[in-house]
Design a protein around this motif. Sequence first.
Motif, mmCIF file in Angstrom:
data_model
loop_
_atom_site.group_PDB
_atom_site.id
_atom_site.type_symbol
_atom_site.label_atom_id
_atom_site.label_comp_id
_atom_site.label_asym_id
_atom_site.label_seq_id
_atom_site.Cartn_x
_atom_site.Cartn_y
_atom_site.Cartn_z
ATOM 1 N N ARG A 2 0.852 -1.192 0.000
ATOM 2 C CA ARG A 2 0.000 0.000 0.000
ATOM 3 C C ARG A 2 0.892 1.248 0.000
ATOM 4 N NH1 ARG A 2 -5.446 -0.201 1.658
ATOM 5 N NH2 ARG A 2 -6.206 -2.328 1.900
ATOM 6 N N TYR B 247 1.137 5.412 0.254
ATOM 7 C CA TYR B 247 0.498 6.648 0.695
ATOM 8 C C TYR B 247 1.309 7.801 0.122
ATOM 9 C CZ TYR B 247 -2.219 3.915 4.042
ATOM 10 O OH TYR B 247 -3.073 3.000 4.622
ATOM 11 N N HIS C 141 -3.039 5.383 -1.927
ATOM 12 C CA HIS C 141 -3.836 6.366 -1.200
ATOM 13 C C HIS C 141 -3.262 7.762 -1.477
ATOM 14 C CE1 HIS C 141 -5.912 3.382 1.406
ATOM 15 N NE2 HIS C 141 -4.791 2.705 1.254
ATOM 16 N N GLN D 7 -7.346 5.174 -4.134
ATOM 17 C CA GLN D 7 -8.291 5.691 -3.154
ATOM 18 C C GLN D 7 -7.913 7.122 -2.787
ATOM 19 O OE1 GLN D 7 -8.755 3.077 0.206
ATOM 20 N NE2 GLN D 7 -9.092 1.261 -1.064
ATOM 21 N N GLN D 8 -8.841 8.032 -3.007
ATOM 22 C CA GLN D 8 -8.617 9.433 -2.683
ATOM 23 C C GLN D 8 -9.371 9.786 -1.406
ATOM 24 O OE1 GLN D 8 -9.801 10.950 -6.714
ATOM 25 N NE2 GLN D 8 -7.923 12.140 -6.508
ATOM 26 N N CYS E 6 -6.712 7.680 7.733
ATOM 27 C CA CYS E 6 -5.913 6.725 6.976
ATOM 28 C C CYS E 6 -4.724 7.392 6.290
ATOM 29 C CB CYS E 6 -6.771 6.007 5.939
ATOM 30 S SG CYS E 6 -7.439 7.099 4.655
ATOM 31 N N ASN E 7 -4.710 8.728 6.231
ATOM 32 C CA ASN E 7 -3.581 9.414 5.618
ATOM 33 C C ASN E 7 -2.620 9.976 6.665
ATOM 34 O OD1 ASN E 7 -2.742 9.717 2.939
ATOM 35 N ND2 ASN E 7 -3.068 11.925 3.010
#
Length: 236
Positions: free
Chosen positions: A74, A76, A133, A156-157, A164-165
């Motif tokens: 994942r 970010y 993300h 995913q924006q 989550c950010n």
Amino acid sequence: MTEPKPYRHRFPMTIIQHAVWLYHRFPLSYRDVQELLYQRGIQVSHETLREWCIKFGSLFADELRYREPRRGPRWYLDEICTTVDGLRHWLWRATDEHGFVLDILLQQHRDRGAAKTFLTRLLGEHDVPEVIHTDQLRSYGAAIREIPSLADVDHQQVISTARCNNVIKQEHRSTRRQERSQQGFKRRKRAQEFLELHARITNLHHHSRTSVSASTRRKNQRQAFQTWSAVAAGVA
């Protein structure tokens, strides 16, 4: 005859690598590091410390990058505004789901081209992720659509303040501290080199700052110190 070790200094590599580590590990100035070394009987000028960081910083960063394990699936991504020599720049950063920095890139723009450049750079060092993300900057989506290898990736924006950010927002804080300690970045190339090594050293000590038992934290710290010593030995 060719000199097998071309780095000639009147100080051994153990002192050089410790000075470079201090400067990139903590929000210290060259004069702060100079004072810490002098307290231990090592007399060196702040200008020499600057030359050490310039000469060995990128070498240490490359060695650390080579030794880092494979990161999570994942990504970010986020970008923050910073100033270099009085001009506005954008600092693009990517981390995995565990908070390890994947890469960091200083660019003058915050558009589709800059996002594509950063994503292409990431794909050159890491496997294709499962999820990306980002915040709601449209440049991310436009850039992802133009890269064939990211066609099937779940993008995913979220709003920049979403929980989550937060994993990447935490990494921005350490950069801000370093930026304040240096009273701003003066040159783009030098800032990029500094931030790359700073990110790798942050990754190296990542486990030592988590909420674990003291014995586990000390074990993680010993492993980080051993890795750093091995990196310095590889450069020397």
